[in-house]
Every structure is written in C-alpha cells, then in structure tokens.
Design a protein around this motif. Structure first.
Motif, PDB file in Angstrom:
ATOM      1  N   MET A   1      23.763  35.660  52.267  1.00 59.66           N
ATOM      2  CA  MET A   1      24.845  36.615  52.090  1.00 59.66           C
ATOM      3  C   MET A   1      25.825  36.077  51.062  1.00 59.66           C
ATOM      4  SD  MET A   1      27.344  38.254  54.966  1.00 59.66           S
ATOM      5  CE  MET A   1      28.480  39.569  54.540  1.00 59.66           C
ATOM      6  N   GLN A   2      26.166  36.910  50.072  1.00 57.16           N
ATOM      7  CA  GLN A   2      27.158  36.564  49.064  1.00 57.16           C
ATOM      8  C   GLN A   2      28.430  37.369  49.351  1.00 57.16           C
ATOM      9  OE1 GLN A   2      23.571  35.400  48.345  1.00 57.16           O
ATOM     10  NE2 GLN A   2      23.832  37.583  48.031  1.00 57.16           N
ATOM     11  N   ILE A   3      29.579  36.728  49.295  1.00 54.23           N
ATOM     12  CA  ILE A   3      30.865  37.420  49.423  1.00 54.23           C
ATOM     13  C   ILE A   3      31.675  37.045  48.198  1.00 54.23           C
ATOM     14  CG2 ILE A   3      32.888  37.865  50.845  1.00 54.23           C
ATOM     15  CD1 ILE A   3      31.323  36.869  53.262  1.00 54.23           C
ATOM     16  N   SER A  26      13.717  37.094  51.238  1.00 57.07           N
ATOM     17  CA  SER A  26      14.751  36.945  52.258  1.00 57.07           C
ATOM     18  C   SER A  26      15.631  38.191  52.301  1.00 57.07           C
ATOM     19  CB  SER A  26      15.636  35.732  51.949  1.00 57.07           C
ATOM     20  OG  SER A  26      14.898  34.538  51.969  1.00 57.07           O
ATOM     21  N   PRO A  27      16.125  38.567  53.479  1.00 61.67           N
ATOM     22  CA  PRO A  27      17.155  39.607  53.528  1.00 61.67           C
ATOM     23  C   PRO A  27      18.382  39.125  52.755  1.00 61.67           C
ATOM     24  CG  PRO A  27      16.276  39.156  55.717  1.00 61.67           C
ATOM     25  CD  PRO A  27      15.766  38.074  54.820  1.00 61.67           C
ATOM     26  N   VAL A  28      18.891  39.948  51.872  1.00 59.07           N
ATOM     27  CA  VAL A  28      20.005  39.570  51.007  1.00 59.07           C
ATOM     28  C   VAL A  28      21.061  40.663  51.061  1.00 59.07           C
ATOM     29  CG1 VAL A  28      20.734  39.176  48.623  1.00 59.07           C
ATOM     30  CG2 VAL A  28      18.610  38.156  49.457  1.00 59.07           C
ATOM     31  N   ALA A  29      22.294  40.264  51.338  1.00 55.46           N
ATOM     32  CA  ALA A  29      23.417  41.200  51.326  1.00 55.46           C
ATOM     33  C   ALA A  29      24.536  40.594  50.500  1.00 55.46           C
ATOM     34  CB  ALA A  29      23.908  41.486  52.739  1.00 55.46           C
ATOM     35  N   THR A  30      25.187  41.420  49.707  1.00 57.50           N
ATOM     36  CA  THR A  30      26.331  40.984  48.909  1.00 57.50           C
ATOM     37  C   THR A  30      27.498  41.912  49.183  1.00 57.50           C
ATOM     38  OG1 THR A  30      24.948  40.046  47.165  1.00 57.50           O
ATOM     39  CG2 THR A  30      27.211  40.609  46.581  1.00 57.50           C
ATOM     40  N   ALA A  31      28.640  41.326  49.535  1.00 59.03           N
ATOM     41  CA  ALA A  31      29.865  42.084  49.767  1.00 59.03           C
ATOM     42  C   ALA A  31      30.818  41.831  48.610  1.00 59.03           C
ATOM     43  CB  ALA A  31      30.510  41.675  51.085  1.00 59.03           C
ATOM     44  N   VAL A 109      17.547  44.426  50.948  1.00 58.63           N
ATOM     45  CA  VAL A 109      18.515  44.135  49.891  1.00 58.63           C
ATOM     46  C   VAL A 109      19.630  45.169  49.979  1.00 58.63           C
ATOM     47  CG1 VAL A 109      18.894  43.944  47.405  1.00 58.63           C
ATOM     48  CG2 VAL A 109      16.758  43.108  48.416  1.00 58.63           C
ATOM     49  N   GLN A 110      20.853  44.709  50.255  1.00 56.41           N
ATOM     50  CA  GLN A 110      21.969  45.629  50.466  1.00 56.41           C
ATOM     51  C   GLN A 110      23.225  45.131  49.758  1.00 56.41           C
ATOM     52  OE1 GLN A 110      22.014  45.831  54.853  1.00 56.41           O
ATOM     53  NE2 GLN A 110      21.125  47.881  54.697  1.00 56.41           N
ATOM     54  N   LEU A 111      24.055  46.083  49.357  1.00 64.35           N
ATOM     55  CA  LEU A 111      25.350  45.811  48.740  1.00 64.35           C
ATOM     56  C   LEU A 111      26.441  46.512  49.553  1.00 64.35           C
ATOM     57  CD1 LEU A 111      24.435  46.485  44.986  1.00 64.35           C
ATOM     58  CD2 LEU A 111      24.562  44.260  46.119  1.00 64.35           C
ATOM     59  N   LEU A 173      31.202  41.842  59.681  1.00 63.96           N
ATOM     60  CA  LEU A 173      30.004  41.842  58.840  1.00 63.96           C
ATOM     61  C   LEU A 173      29.164  40.588  59.091  1.00 63.96           C
ATOM     62  CD1 LEU A 173      28.656  43.613  56.716  1.00 63.96           C
ATOM     63  CD2 LEU A 173      29.953  42.399  54.956  1.00 63.96           C
ATOM     64  N   LEU A 174      29.818  39.446  59.246  1.00 64.28           N
ATOM     65  CA  LEU A 174      29.092  38.214  59.551  1.00 64.28           C
ATOM     66  C   LEU A 174      28.370  38.327  60.897  1.00 64.28           C
ATOM     67  CD1 LEU A 174      31.775  35.612  58.412  1.00 64.28           C
ATOM     68  CD2 LEU A 174      29.512  35.891  57.391  1.00 64.28           C
ATOM     69  N   LYS A 175      29.031  38.896  61.880  1.00 65.20           N
ATOM     70  CA  LYS A 175      28.408  39.026  63.199  1.00 65.20           C
ATOM     71  C   LYS A 175      27.226  39.995  63.163  1.00 65.20           C
ATOM     72  CE  LYS A 175      32.389  37.835  66.097  1.00 65.20           C
ATOM     73  NZ  LYS A 175      33.377  38.330  67.098  1.00 65.20           N
ATOM     74  N   GLN A 176      27.337  41.037  62.358  1.00 67.19           N
ATOM     75  CA  GLN A 176      26.232  41.985  62.263  1.00 67.19           C
ATOM     76  C   GLN A 176      25.020  41.368  61.573  1.00 67.19           C
ATOM     77  OE1 GLN A 176      27.199  45.838  60.611  1.00 67.19           O
ATOM     78  NE2 GLN A 176      29.175  45.925  61.665  1.00 67.19           N
ATOM     79  N   ARG A 177      25.264  40.631  60.513  1.00 73.58           N
ATOM     80  CA  ARG A 177      24.146  40.154  59.698  1.00 73.58           C
ATOM     81  C   ARG A 177      23.671  38.760  60.102  1.00 73.58           C
ATOM     82  NH1 ARG A 177      22.729  43.547  55.816  1.00 73.58           N
ATOM     83  NH2 ARG A 177      21.225  41.940  55.237  1.00 73.58           N
ATOM     84  N   ARG A 178      24.535  37.951  60.696  1.00 74.25           N
ATOM     85  CA  ARG A 178      24.204  36.588  61.123  1.00 74.25           C
ATOM     86  C   ARG A 178      23.459  35.825  60.017  1.00 74.25           C
ATOM     87  NH1 ARG A 178      25.469  35.591  66.223  1.00 74.25           N
ATOM     88  NH2 ARG A 178      24.250  33.658  66.193  1.00 74.25           N
TER      89      ARG A 178
END
Length: 650
Positions: A1-3, A26-31, A109-111, A173-178
């Motif tokens: 996860m990128q913030i 890998s699952p990747v999310a960027t906020a 992959v989510q933004l 968001l951290l708790k949702q994505r862990r």
C-alpha cells in the motif's frame, strides 16, 4: 500500500519497486491525499507566458492528473494504458467519502483519491500567512481543509476534513486492507546543504503526508497487533545526492511517466494526463533515484555467543527478533517483538565481547503542533541468548538545540565495538557532518563529538578490524571518507579514499585478510555493484575498482566472509543485493576461483539483504519479504561452489 501526497509521488519516488509489486501479482492500493490542483492550468510550465494563457480549471486539472495516474497503473499492470477502470464512492471513518478506482482486468490494483485541496477556506490562514494545506492541517494552525472533487468524479460534493478525520480515514483504510508493506514519503527531510540556515528542500505536503501516515500506523499497530514493513522514500532531496538507478531503471520509470503526462492515447478533451510535466516528464531530478530516507543496514543477521543465528527487523515501528532453535540447525523459533516506542526502519545490530547482542536504533515521536522528537537508542541483551533490556536513550548530536527542525534531521545510526568491548555510535548531524559518541570504561557514554566532514550522504557504516580498531565510512557527492582509529582505543583520523566515481548510498567494508579491506558499493549513475580492494600492503588503494555486475539493482550491498578454512573447508566472500527484478542476487567466490556467478532467487524483498556464517561454516542469506516475514536460505555445504539451498519462510 502506498500513501502519498500527489498523483505522481509514487511514479517519481517509489518506482521501480512499485512496478515490481504489481508485476508479482500482489494486491496493490495507492491512496492519494491531495487534489494536487496547483494553479489549475493544465499546460507545460517550461514557458511561463504560454502557461499563463491556459485557463485555470482546478477541478479539471485534478481530474487530468487522476486520469494520468490511472493510465500509468494500467500500463504497469496490464501493458495497456487504456485498460478500463471502475470508479465508485466508498465511505471511510466517520462517513467521509473518497473515490475508489479498481482496474477491471486486475481488480487487486486500486487507487483511492481523498482530494484534499488548499486555500478553499480563504479566511483560514496559518500565522505566517500560509494558506490551508496538509502542513497547516497537521500542525493545527487551521482546523479544517476542504476537498476539491475533480470534474466528473463520483464524489461530487466538497467535504471538510480535520486532522483527526484524515488520520481516522487512513486508520480505517489500513484496517480494511491490512497491508504487509506500507510505502510513504519522508517525515523529516533534510535541509538544502548548499544553502545557509534551514531551507526547505522537500514539498511540505510530502512531509505532512508522512506525519499523517505515521500517526495512523501507530494506532493501527497498537489496536490490531499488525507488523507491516514501513518504507519511507526520499522526495525532492534525492537531487542532492548521486543517482542510484541504472540507465535501464530510469528509462523504465520514464516509460510509466509518459502515460501520466497524457502521452500515448488520443485525448480530445485535453484531460488525459498532467501536461504540466511536459514536454518530457523524465527530464527531472525526481527521476534519477529511488532512495529510502533511512539507509538500511546489511548486518541484521548475526551469530550470538551461543552459536545461534539471530535476525532482526523493524516492523510496524517495533523490533522483531528471530533466533535459531539450535546452532546451525536452520530451524527458527517464533518471532518475538521487543517493547518500546516507535522506531524508524534503520536498525544496527552488533555482538559484544561477551556474546550479547546490542541494538542501536532511531526513536521518533510527534510533539505539539508539527514539532518532532528524535533520538538514538540502545537495547542490550541480559546474557547471550537472553532477553533484551529496556531501550536506553543516547540522545543525538543536536539534541540540545532549541529548534526541533534541527533535532529532527538526525541521521541513521551506525555502531561498532572497539577492542575493549566499548560501543561507538556514529550519525550524520544537522550540518551534514559526522558525529560520534562512545561508551566509557566505567559505564555510560561520553558527550557527542563532531568528527568533521561536510555534505555527507546519510549512509554511514562502522566496522571493527582484526586489530580491534574501529573504522567508519561515509559517502559524500565525490566518493568515500574514512575515519579510523590510529590504534585500538585511540582517536580518529580522517582520510579520503580515492574512488574515481561517486558512490550511491553506503559502502560495505569486509576485511578480506587481516589488515586488508575490501569495499562493496553501488556505483553512482550506473547502479553497478563495485568491489574496491586495498593493495596487499593494507595501506594503498588501486587506481580503479572492479565492476562485479549491474543487473539494474537498487539499494545497499551485503557482503560477508564465510568459511574459516578449518577442517579443510574452503573460505570466500559472498555478495548480495536486490536485483532489478526485485529478487535477491547472490555471488559466491573463493580465492583463486571464478565463483558460482550471480544467481537470482527467492521472492520480492524489502530494505536490504543480510548474510552470515552459521556454526557449521555454511553461508546463510536472509531477507525480509514483501509479506513482512523472514526468509532464509543456506548453502548445502561449506564448500565455495555450494549453491544456496531452498528458501525457508519463517
């Protein structure tokens, strides 16, 4: 996860590692926290007059930047920058709405776009006249910051965010994505070393974003017990230091910036990307490096007085410790977490004369408003193989300064024991020189003392030679400086080592034979792994170093001697780094042999690898993976030609 703060911080400062995570599946999310609307004029800024003619449209420019980021991620994930996205509204925290974008072909992959804007509360100003933005929201100088929805975004209504609301949304968001890895920006950027006083050298939104992330992570780890890897990346300050990427890595970074800038796709509405970075988004000092704020150590795998290997990492702000169940067994016990306050990722590990492990780290905390506290700390085992005592503060070279901006710039610590078993600690100070503090014969520590140097990289390594004298190495923009004791227990003398090409990051010293040093490092501009070995007299250095390889790697080089030659066993040196693929790349060689060559193995790793010899004489490699777990591999036998065996996940 990128913030991150802006819709290009990840592309400029975190690639190529971001792309490796995506490529691995890998699952990747960027906020993205801010709207990044700037002046709202979506045209190149290299021509001020032409740029000024562009109509200002802040919601439109925000949407254009988001379109560009979606295109870049689509290209990284699918090879097609025009791949489709699903856009929707999600609720976080106390009901705050943010936009979530999911790549249809790769749903993992989510933004997330928060769209915090600046100056929308026109009357809310900081005391110095600064308008509303992330820094003043974090400091409490303004109570609220509004959002700026982009044109056509699914979140249409502006919202107000307080400091607590931003932190709560990130926590949710951290708790949702862990996430097992959290990447963010530099919370304590260095000042410009070439300007007098304290001149800001990074974007204030970068710094504030990292502060928000750390606040959310503290609560997240305390409430859930999670232990993610936390990686802080330098922002604009990378421009002060030699480039740590190869030409191929820079070209790859640029290739993902092109769709961000709106190239490569028809765009009749002129909102397909960020035109302000045109005509060439790669023509920027942001492109030359991808560097950690806290240079990782490579000596976090050590053998204690019981003969067992021990591995350490800072995960979720706490030290995590693994120990072999029996010496040389290759079997590890469960991870144990040391108690204490939040630590930054750099950890120095050493073994004293009694066989006890001592840890030196950097502790950090947030004070009132936007003030920061930081200090060097030490923890010592009660006995070889025993528990660790409480963390002891060693303060820092600028600890007594009344300006927290000076105190917070303390560098990543390095440490070594002298012939008498006393600990020596070294850090880069605010003035970009080297400071030193040493343990006293009767206990306790003497005062911090300046050893000199100027415009040093925050990449210091300490080493104790066969003669018991401590040596410390630091790199600047020209090469390598060495401070060494004239004799064990004596004072330090400074000399410059005549490396012809600057070094990117730290050097790793190895005493190849008693009194003769070999330095391993990454060459600036090429990212080649380079070896520079003293002449046989142990005094002089050759005119040129030897290049071992490039393989487009990143980060620090691990190197270790293995095999004592006892019982007829051979000896040699092992060298490891993170290759361009993101995997461990290892070279093992014995004197007079060509070695087994570079070989990549394992999975994606973080920080830097480590190596040590176990009690059977076999070389052991260790990495922390993107799963935030320890992974180790051992030679099948102590012989020089013996390759690594299979990787074990602990």
């Amino acid at each position: 996860m990128q913030i991150i703060a802006h819709p290009d911080d990840d592309l400029y400062f975190m690639n190529p590692l971001l792309q490796r995570s995506i490529a691995e599946g890998s699952p990747v999310a960027t906020a993205v926290l801010t709207a990044g609307e700037a002046d709202g004029r979506n045209s190149p800024t290299d021509d001020d007059k032409e740029h000024a003619k562009t109509p200002a449209d802040k919601p439109g420019y925000t949407e254009a930047r988001h379109n560009g980021l979606r295109s870049a991620y689509a290209l990284m994930a699918t090879g097609n920058q025009q791949a489709a996205w699903r856009r929707e509204v999600v609720t976080l925290g106390d009901g705050a709405q943010v936009e979530r974008c999911t790549l249809a072909e790769r749903p993992a992959v989510q933004l997330y776009f928060f769209n915090l804007a600046q100056n929308l509360h026109g009357s809310a100003k900081a005391p110095d006249g600064t308008g509303v933005r992330m820094r003043t929201l974090w400091s409490g100088d303004v109570p609220l910051e509004s959002t700026l929805p982009g044109t056509g975004a699914p979140v249409t209504a502006p919202q107000d965010f307080s400091r607590d609301r931003v932190t709560a949304c990130l926590l949710d968001l951290l708790k949702q994505r862990r996430p097992t890895v959290v990447r963010t920006l530099d919370p304590d950027p260095e000042h410009d070393p070439y300007q007098p006083g304290i001149s800001l050298a990074d974007h204030i939104d970068h710094t504030a974003t990292a502060q928000f992330v750390l606040a959310a992570l503290r609560t997240y780890t305390e409430e859930t017990g999670a232990r993610p890897v936390v990686e802080h990346f330098r922002g604009y300050t990378s421009k002060f230091w030699p480039s740590n990427l190869s030409a191929a890595a820079k070209a790859e970074k640029r290739s993902y910036l092109m769709p961000y800038a709106g190239f490569g796709a028809p765009c009749p509405a002129n909102n397909c990307g960020d035109y302000q970075v045109r005509p060439d988004p790669g023509d920027s000092t942001h492109l030359i490096s991808s560097a950690y704020r806290y240079t990782p150590a490579t000596d976090w795998l050590v053998k204690d007085g019981t003969g067992r290997l021990n591995a350490f990492a800072v995960l979720g702000g706490r030290v995590v410790h693994w120990t072999e169940q029996a010496a040389g067994s290759g079997s590890w016990g469960e991870a144990r977490q040391l108690t204490g306050d939040w630590l930054m990722p750099r950890l120095q590990v050493g073994v004293d004369r009694s066989g006890r492990i001592q840890l030196v780290a950097l502790r950090r905390w947030a004070g009132d408003k936007d003030t920061v506290g930081a200090e060097v700390v030490r923890a010592v085992q009660t006995a070889p193989g025993g528990e660790f005592g409480a963390w002891e503060s060693l303060e820092g070279p600028d600890y007594g300064n009344s300006d927290h901006r000076v105190r917070r710039e303390i560098g990543a610590p390095a440490a070594a024991f002298d012939a008498d078993g006393r600990l020596h600690v070294f850090v880069r100070n605010f003035a970009h020189g080297l400071s030193h503090r040493q343990e006293l014969p009767g206990g306790g520590f003497g005062p911090w003392q300046k050893l000199g140097g100027s415009v040093l990289q925050d990449a210091v390594t300490a080493f104790t030679g066969h003669d018991g004298a401590v040596q410390v190495f630091a790199t600047d923009t020209h090469g390598v400086l060495r401070w060494r004791q004239e004799r064990a227990g004596g004072g330090f003398r400074t000399e410059r080592i005549g490396i012809p090409v600057p070094v990117a990051g730290a050097v790793t010293p190895v005493e190849s034979t008693p009194g003769r040093l070999t330095l391993y490092y990454r060459e600036a501009g090429t990212a080649n792994v380079v070896v520079y070995r003293q002449e046989s007299d142990g005094v002089h250095w050759p005119p040129l170093p030897a290049v071992l390889s490039g393989h487009d790697g990143t980060g620090e080089i691990a190197a270790a001697r293995w095999g004592s030659g006892r019982n007829g066993a051979s000896s040699g040196t092992a060298v490891a780094d993170r290759a361009g693929s993101g995997l461990l790349s290892l070279l093992v060689a014995a004197p007079g042999t060509p070695g087994i060559g570079w070989a990549e193995s394992g999975g994606q790793l973080v920080y830097a690898p480590a190596m040590a010899e176990d009690s059977t004489g076999r070389m052991v490699a260790a990495v922390i993976g993107v799963d935030a777990r320890l992974h180790t591999a051992r030679q099948s036998s102590p012989e020089s030609a013996s390759p690594l065996g299979p990787w074990t996940t602990v």
